[in-house]
Motif scaffolding. Structure first.
Motif, mmCIF file in Angstrom:
data_model
loop_
_atom_site.group_PDB
_atom_site.id
_atom_site.type_symbol
_atom_site.label_atom_id
_atom_site.label_comp_id
_atom_site.label_asym_id
_atom_site.label_seq_id
_atom_site.Cartn_x
_atom_site.Cartn_y
_atom_site.Cartn_z
ATOM 1 N N THR A 190 0.842 -1.196 0.000
ATOM 2 C CA THR A 190 0.000 0.000 0.000
ATOM 3 C C THR A 190 0.872 1.238 0.000
ATOM 4 N N HIS A 191 0.278 2.326 -0.486
ATOM 5 C CA HIS A 191 0.940 3.626 -0.422
ATOM 6 C C HIS A 191 0.226 4.572 0.539
ATOM 7 N N ASP A 192 -0.982 4.179 0.964
ATOM 8 C CA ASP A 192 -1.751 5.005 1.902
ATOM 9 C C ASP A 192 -2.623 4.080 2.755
ATOM 10 N N PRO A 193 -2.100 3.563 3.878
ATOM 11 C CA PRO A 193 -2.890 2.635 4.698
ATOM 12 C C PRO A 193 -4.130 3.268 5.318
ATOM 13 N N ILE A 194 -4.088 4.560 5.595
ATOM 14 C CA ILE A 194 -5.262 5.222 6.184
ATOM 15 C C ILE A 194 -6.430 5.193 5.196
ATOM 16 N N ALA A 195 -6.122 5.388 3.926
ATOM 17 C CA ALA A 195 -7.177 5.300 2.915
ATOM 18 C C ALA A 195 -7.751 3.887 2.857
ATOM 19 N N ASP A 196 -6.888 2.878 2.991
ATOM 20 C CA ASP A 196 -7.369 1.495 3.016
ATOM 21 C C ASP A 196 -8.270 1.248 4.222
ATOM 22 N N PHE A 197 -7.861 1.770 5.395
ATOM 23 C CA PHE A 197 -8.692 1.621 6.592
ATOM 24 C C PHE A 197 -10.064 2.265 6.389
ATOM 25 N N VAL A 198 -10.062 3.462 5.839
ATOM 26 C CA VAL A 198 -11.315 4.200 5.648
ATOM 27 C C VAL A 198 -12.241 3.438 4.695
#
Length: 392
Positions: A190-198
């Motif tokens: 991933t390049h943006d785990p927060i986006a994945d969480f959201v």
């Protein structure tokens, strides 16, 4: 023509009329003829800094401090003193290095003061970040950083447009706690785990709400604080090298009209519940009074019964005592009479025995007992007649 003094600790760049230049270090005194001198600026780096030197030929050099350098405009494009990167024990850097055309990556773990070499550069992370004006709203690319934190962290997020089975639209408020477990997996997946969480938590909440009605959702809000509800979030976090440790349900927000209706319903239910509680308390008080009254009557009856039993026991005791006293007196009287009878018998026996002994004595003396007894008997008869005549 002139003289020029270069003090100790200084350097100068001397250029002649042909354009030839020479660096002269002090202390010295120069005679300048058809020449000009330019004093060089001195730059230093402490033990917490390093010098980044960009040469005229394009080469870049990093020189760790403490050090100093005189900036030569003929050789140096720019020279800067840059602070070393300070890493705590819970921070790390992702550093890339190019050697012989190959790109290599390494992880630098704190605590450390890190100064990259000229052939190294840092990975720049660009993740979703919280809106300063609304902590529950995420802005793409808001957090830009190089230091990667490996301690447990959390963020707030509101899942909008959550529609229940009966077409009620809600906003569900959550707080997500997570922790980085595997840096290499995170960099690859991933390049943006927060986006994945959201994205994952939105999918889980929407899927959960779509199967139940608004009323059931309000009764089952505790389920939104259980990790078992967020299957996609758990799978995705594990896949990208993170672990979601907790999801906290912080409430919900509905449309104004629906919220007003719900508030009125809550008010009505609360009022009914309070009235029910008051009535239950009143009934309990009445029941307690009645129970206490019954207990009091029972205790009075028990007291009266105990008093009657005590009175009867006393009467029985007195009667028994009197009976025992009468029996004792009667036995004493009988014993007394028996003693008197025995005493009279003993006295009579004694008198007879005395008479017998007296007669034996007379006999031994040669007295004619028959004549004596006849005479005594006749005398006694005369005495009785005299006593009878006297009484008459």
């Amino acid at each position: 023509m002139k003289y020029k003094t270069i003090r100790e600790g200084q350097q100068g760049l001397v250029t002649n009329h042909l354009g030839e230049s020479l660096v002269v270090a002090g202390p010295c005194r120069l005679f300048l003829y058809r020449e000009r001198i330019r004093m060089l600026n001195r730059i230093t780096a402490s033990q917490l800094q390093y010098l980044m030197i960009r040469h005229k030929d394009g080469e870049v050099e990093h020189r760790p401090g403490p050090c100093e350098l005189f900036i030569n405009p003929l050789e140096h494009e720019t020279v800067k003193a840059i602070d070393m990167i300070s890493l705590d024990a819970n921070q790390m850097l992702v550093v890339y290095n190019q050697k012989e055309g190959n790109i290599q990556r390494r992880i630098v773990q704190g605590p450390i003061l890190f100064a990259p070499t000229a052939h190294e550069w840092l990975h720049e992370f660009k993740w979703h970040g919280s809106d300063p004006n609304n902590k529950a709203r995420m802005i793409p690319g808001k957090d830009v950083f190089n230091k990667l934190r490996v301690v447990p962290q959390h963020f707030y997020y509101n899942v909008n447009e959550v529609r229940t089975k009966d077409d009620v639209t809600l906003r569900v408020k959550l707080m997500i706690f997570y922790e980085l477990r595997d840096v290499e997996t995170m960099l690859v997946q991933t390049h943006d785990p927060i986006a994945d969480f959201v994205n994952a938590v939105c999918s889980d909440v929407i899927a959960f709400a779509a199967t139940i009605t608004y009323e059931k959702l309000l009764k089952q809000t505790s389920v939104l604080s259980k990790l078992s509800t967020y299957s996609q979030l758990m799978r995705r976090s594990k896949h990208i090298g993170f672990e979601v440790t907790k999801v906290v349900y912080r409430g919900y927000h509905a449309a104004e009209s629906l919220q007003t209706m719900h508030d009125k319903a809550i008010q009505a239910r609360t009022e009914l519940r309070l009235n029910t509680d008051l009535e239950e308390m009143r009934q309990k008080c009445e029941q307690m009074k009645l129970s206490k009254e019954v207990d009091r009557v029972e205790k009075q009856q028990q007291k009266q019964e105990a008093e009657a039993q005590h009175k009867h026991a006393l009467e029985r005791t007195n009667a028994s005592t009197q009976r025992q006293c009468a029996e004792i007196l009667h036995r004493a009287q009988l014993e007394k009479e028996a003693l008197w009878d025995q005493a009279r018998l003993d006295a009579a026996k004694g008198a007879k025995h005395a008479d017998l002994e007296y007669l034996k004595g007379l006999k031994d003396l040669g007295v004619d007992l028959t004549r004596y007894l006849v005479r005594k008997q006749s005398r006694n008869a005369v005495d009785e007649e005299v006593e009878i005549s006297a009484e008459q």
